[in-house]
Write a protein that holds these residues in place. Structure first.
Motif, short mmCIF file in Angstrom:
data_model
loop_
_atom_site.label_atom_id
_atom_site.label_comp_id
_atom_site.label_asym_id
_atom_site.label_seq_id
_atom_site.Cartn_x
_atom_site.Cartn_y
_atom_site.Cartn_z
N PRO A 88 0.91 -1.14 0.14
CA PRO A 88 0.14 0.09 -0.11
C PRO A 88 0.66 1.19 0.15
O PRO A 88 2.01 1.18 0.37
N ALA A 89 0.36 2.27 -0.53
CA ALA A 89 1.21 3.50 -0.68
C ALA A 89 1.14 4.35 0.72
O ALA A 89 0.77 5.29 0.68
N THR A 90 1.52 3.74 1.70
CA THR A 90 1.65 4.41 3.10
C THR A 90 3.11 4.96 3.00
O THR A 90 4.33 4.44 2.44
N ALA A 91 3.56 5.77 4.10
CA ALA A 91 4.85 6.34 4.28
C ALA A 91 5.63 5.23 4.66
O ALA A 91 6.99 5.02 4.11
N ALA A 92 5.36 4.30 5.65
CA ALA A 92 5.93 3.18 6.00
C ALA A 92 6.28 2.21 4.89
O ALA A 92 7.73 1.92 4.62
N GLN A 93 5.36 2.12 3.89
CA GLN A 93 5.74 1.24 2.85
C GLN A 93 6.89 1.63 1.83
O GLN A 93 7.65 1.06 1.18
N ILE A 94 6.61 2.94 1.51
CA ILE A 94 7.63 3.61 0.59
C ILE A 94 9.01 3.66 1.12
O ILE A 94 9.78 3.63 0.25
N LYS A 95 9.02 3.71 2.44
CA LYS A 95 10.48 3.46 2.99
C LYS A 95 10.92 2.32 3.29
O LYS A 95 11.86 1.93 3.80
N SER A 96 10.03 1.26 2.78
CA SER A 96 10.43 -0.14 3.23
C SER A 96 9.96 -1.28 2.33
O SER A 96 8.96 -1.94 2.63
N VAL A 97 10.15 -1.20 0.69
CA VAL A 97 9.61 -1.91 -0.13
C VAL A 97 10.29 -3.30 -0.28
O VAL A 97 11.58 -3.18 -0.57
N ALA A 98 9.80 -4.35 0.27
CA ALA A 98 10.50 -5.56 0.43
C ALA A 98 10.34 -6.52 -0.97
O ALA A 98 9.46 -6.69 -1.42
N LEU A 99 11.56 -6.87 -1.34
CA LEU A 99 11.54 -7.60 -2.79
C LEU A 99 12.44 -8.90 -2.29
O LEU A 99 13.51 -9.07 -1.60
N THR A 100 11.97 -10.04 -3.04
CA THR A 100 12.83 -11.25 -2.89
C THR A 100 13.73 -11.43 -3.97
O THR A 100 13.30 -11.29 -5.38
N VAL A 101 14.99 -11.64 -3.79
CA VAL A 101 16.08 -11.89 -4.71
C VAL A 101 15.96 -13.40 -5.04
O VAL A 101 16.19 -14.37 -4.12
N THR A 102 15.84 -13.83 -6.35
CA THR A 102 16.00 -15.27 -6.66
C THR A 102 17.34 -15.73 -7.13
O THR A 102 17.63 -16.84 -7.52
N GLY A 103 18.26 -14.73 -7.38
CA GLY A 103 19.50 -15.17 -7.72
C GLY A 103 20.38 -13.90 -8.39
O GLY A 103 19.96 -12.68 -8.03
N THR A 104 21.37 -14.44 -9.13
CA THR A 104 22.44 -13.09 -9.58
C THR A 104 22.48 -13.46 -11.26
O THR A 104 22.34 -14.58 -11.64
N ASP A 105 23.02 -12.20 -11.81
CA ASP A 105 23.42 -12.48 -13.15
C ASP A 105 24.49 -13.69 -13.39
O ASP A 105 25.06 -13.89 -12.23
N THR A 106 24.73 -14.02 -14.44
CA THR A 106 25.76 -15.12 -14.87
C THR A 106 27.20 -14.45 -14.56
O THR A 106 27.39 -13.38 -14.70
N LEU A 107 28.19 -15.30 -14.53
CA LEU A 107 29.40 -14.94 -14.42
C LEU A 107 30.14 -14.17 -15.77
O LEU A 107 30.74 -13.43 -15.78
N ALA A 108 29.27 -14.56 -16.82
CA ALA A 108 29.63 -14.06 -18.17
C ALA A 108 29.16 -12.48 -17.94
O ALA A 108 29.69 -11.60 -18.78
N ARG A 109 28.31 -12.02 -17.16
CA ARG A 109 27.79 -10.65 -17.26
C ARG A 109 28.38 -9.77 -15.92
O ARG A 109 28.35 -8.83 -15.75
N ALA A 110 29.00 -10.60 -14.96
CA ALA A 110 29.50 -10.20 -13.66
C ALA A 110 30.49 -9.16 -14.12
O ALA A 110 31.52 -9.68 -14.77
N ILE A 111 30.86 -8.20 -12.96
CA ILE A 111 31.99 -7.62 -13.36
C ILE A 111 33.29 -8.18 -12.74
O ILE A 111 34.19 -8.22 -13.13
N SER A 112 32.86 -8.96 -11.52
CA SER A 112 33.82 -9.81 -10.89
C SER A 112 33.26 -11.02 -10.41
O SER A 112 32.30 -11.39 -10.48
N SER A 113 34.08 -11.94 -9.75
CA SER A 113 33.67 -13.29 -9.09
C SER A 113 34.15 -13.04 -7.81
O SER A 113 35.20 -12.62 -7.20
N ALA A 114 33.35 -13.94 -6.74
CA ALA A 114 33.75 -14.56 -5.68
C ALA A 114 34.05 -15.92 -5.58
O ALA A 114 33.81 -16.68 -6.68
#
Length: 383
Positions: free
Chosen positions: A289-315
Motif C-alpha cells: 500500500p502507498a503508505t509512508a512506512a511502505q514507501i520507506k521499506s519496499v521488500a523484494l525477494t532476490v531469486t539469484g544473480t546474473d551469470t559470471l559472463a555478465r558479472a564485473i567480478s567473481s567471488a
C-alpha cells in the motif's frame, strides 16, 4: 646469480609481479593464452579505469569484508598512494573524482598499458602469448595470476581450477559478484519499466544499508548500490528499498496527509511524495500500500544473480588457507598466487584493482627475498 620466474597470466596482477621481479634482477617470462595482454583491464578502462579510491585507509580496508585480515598487510605495504605514484611514474596523470574514485586523466586504459608494456620491455620481460600453461613449474619460481571467472571471453575462464585441484589444492567454486540480482517481475512491470533508473534510493540487506541508484532490468535490478551489497543479497535472498531516504517517516507521513483532491493516486504520489513513475509502479509490483512506512521499506525477494559472463567480478577461487602470508602456496614451494584468482571479493570503486596490484607486489617482493636469502644468491635486494 640470476633466477627465472614464470608469470602465468598477463592481467594487471601478472604484469605488476613481472615488473617488480624484473627490477629485482629476475629473468621474467609472462605466459598467457590470449593473443594480447590485459584484455579485461582494457575493457574495464572503457568506463574510465577506476584504479583505486582516495578514502581513508581504514575505511578502504573495510570494503574487503571478511577478507580484510588476509589482504590488509599487502595493501598497507602497497597502498592507494603507492599505486597512484606508480601510475604517475609511467607518465599517466591521475585525478580524484567527486565520489573519491581515482582515474587516469585520459580516462582510458590503453595509454597506461602502452607505457607499462614499454617499461616491461625495457626491463627485459619476455612474453609467450597464445600459449597454454601446462600446469607445471618450469622456472625457478612461478607466480600464478590467472584471474577469476567473470568476463570469460576476455581470458578469465577459470580453466586452471582443475589443474590445481588435481594437485590437492582447495579451490572454492566461483560465483558472480558485482552483478545484478534477479527478481521475478510481472510481465507488465518488466516490459514497461526495464531500463528505468531508481534514483536517490537506499537499499538494505543483511544488516547493511547503501545509498545510491539502481536500474530496473528485465531480470531484476543492477547498479552500484546493488553491487555493494552483493554478499548480503546472496546470503539473505532479500532486499528492502527506501524510495525516499532523504525524508524521515514523519516528514513523509505529513506529505501524504495533504488533501488529495481530484488527483489520481499516481499524480498524488508523484507530487506529494516525490516518487517517479517507476517507483510508484514498484510499490504496486510489491503489493505494498502507498503508505509512508511502505514507501520507506519496499521488500523484494532476490531469486539469484546474473551469470559470471555478465558479472564485473567473481567471488570464490583459491582458498586463502592454501597460501601463506607472502601468497606462496603451502603445498607447492616457490609458487605464488595473486589477484582475483584468490577467494576474496570487493565492491567496485577501485578496490578490485588495488588488491590485484597489492597482492602481486607482495608476492614478487617475497619471491625476491626468498632467492636473495638462498645459498649462492645475492644477500641484498635492489632498492
Amino acid at each position: 646469480m640470476s633466477f627465472s620466474v614464470d608469470i602465468i597470466g598477463a592481467g594487471p596482477a601478472g604484469l605488476t609481479a613481472a615488473e617488480v621481479l624484473a627490477q629485482g634482477g629476475a629473468q621474467v617470462r609472462v605466459i598467457d593464452h590470449m593473443a594480447s595482454p590485459a584484455r579485461k583491464f582494457l575493457m574495464a578502462g572503457r568506463g574510465g579505469l577506476n584504479l583505486t579510491h582516495s578514502e581513508p585507509l581504514e575505511r578502504f580496508l573495510d570494503r574487503y569484508g571478511a577478507a580484510r585480515p588476509f589482504l590488509e598487510p599487502a595493501i598497507r605495504a602497497f597502498p592507494p598512494e603507492a599505486l597512484i605514484a606508480w601510475c604517475n611514474g609511467l607518465g599517466i596523470e591521475t585525478f580524484i573524482g567527486s565520489s573519491g574514485r581515482v582515474f587516469p586523466k585520459t580516462m582510458k586504459a590503453s595509454p597506461l598499458l602502452r607505457a607499462w608494456l614499454k617499461r616491461l620491455d625495457g626491463l627485459g620481460v619476455g612474453f609467450d602469448l597464445k600459449s597454454e600453461w601446462s600446469g607445471d613449474k618450469n622456472a625457478d619460481a612461478m607466480i600464478l595470476a590467472l584471474g577469476g571467472a567473470s568476463w570469460p571471453r576476455l581470458g578469465s575462464d577459470a580453466r586452471w581450477v582443475e589443474m590445481l585441484r588435481r594437485r590437492g589444492v582447495a579451490v572454492n567454486d566461483f560465483i558472480s559478484a558485482n552483478c545484478g540480482v534477479t527478481i521475478a517481475w510481472s510481465s507488465h512491470f518488466m516490459e514497461r519499466f526495464a531500463g528505468k533508473p531508481l534514483k536517490r534510493i537506499e537499499i538494505a540487506s543483511g544488516g547493511r544499508r547503501m545509498r545510491g541508484e539502481a536500474v530496473v532490468t528485465r531480470n531484476g535490478l543492477e547498479g552500484g548500490a546493488i553491487y555493494a551489497l552483493g554478499p548480503q543479497l546472496r546470503e539473505t535472498g532479500r532486499l528492502v528499498l527506501d524510495l525516499r531516504p532523504d525524508l524521515t517517516l514523519d516528514e513523509l507521513e505529513a506529505r501524504l496527509a495533504r488533501p488529495k483532491g481530484k488527483a489520481s493516486q499516481s499524480n498524488f504520489l508523484r507530487k506529494a511524495a516525490g516518487l517517479s513513475p517507476v517507483a510508484i509502479a514498484l510499490l504496486r509490483e510489491a503489493g505494498a500500500p502507498a503508505t509512508a512506512a511502505q514507501i520507506k521499506s519496499v521488500a523484494l525477494t532476490v531469486t539469484g544473480t546474473d551469470t559470471l559472463a555478465r558479472a564485473i567480478s567473481s567471488a570464490g577461487g583459491l582458498a586463502l588457507s592454501e597460501v601463506d602470508g607472502s601468497f606462496e602456496l603451502k603445498a607447492w614451494p616457490r609458487v605464488y598466487a595473486v589477484g582475483e584468482m584468490l577467494d576474496w571479493e570487493a565492491p567496485t570503486g577501485g578496490y578490485l584493482l588495488q588488491a590485484c596490484f597489492s597482492t602481486a607486489v607482495a608476492a614478487a617482493r617475497a619471491c625476491l627475498t626468498q632467492f636473495a636469502a638462498a645459498p649462492g644468491r645475492p644477500q641484498s635486494l635492489p632498492k
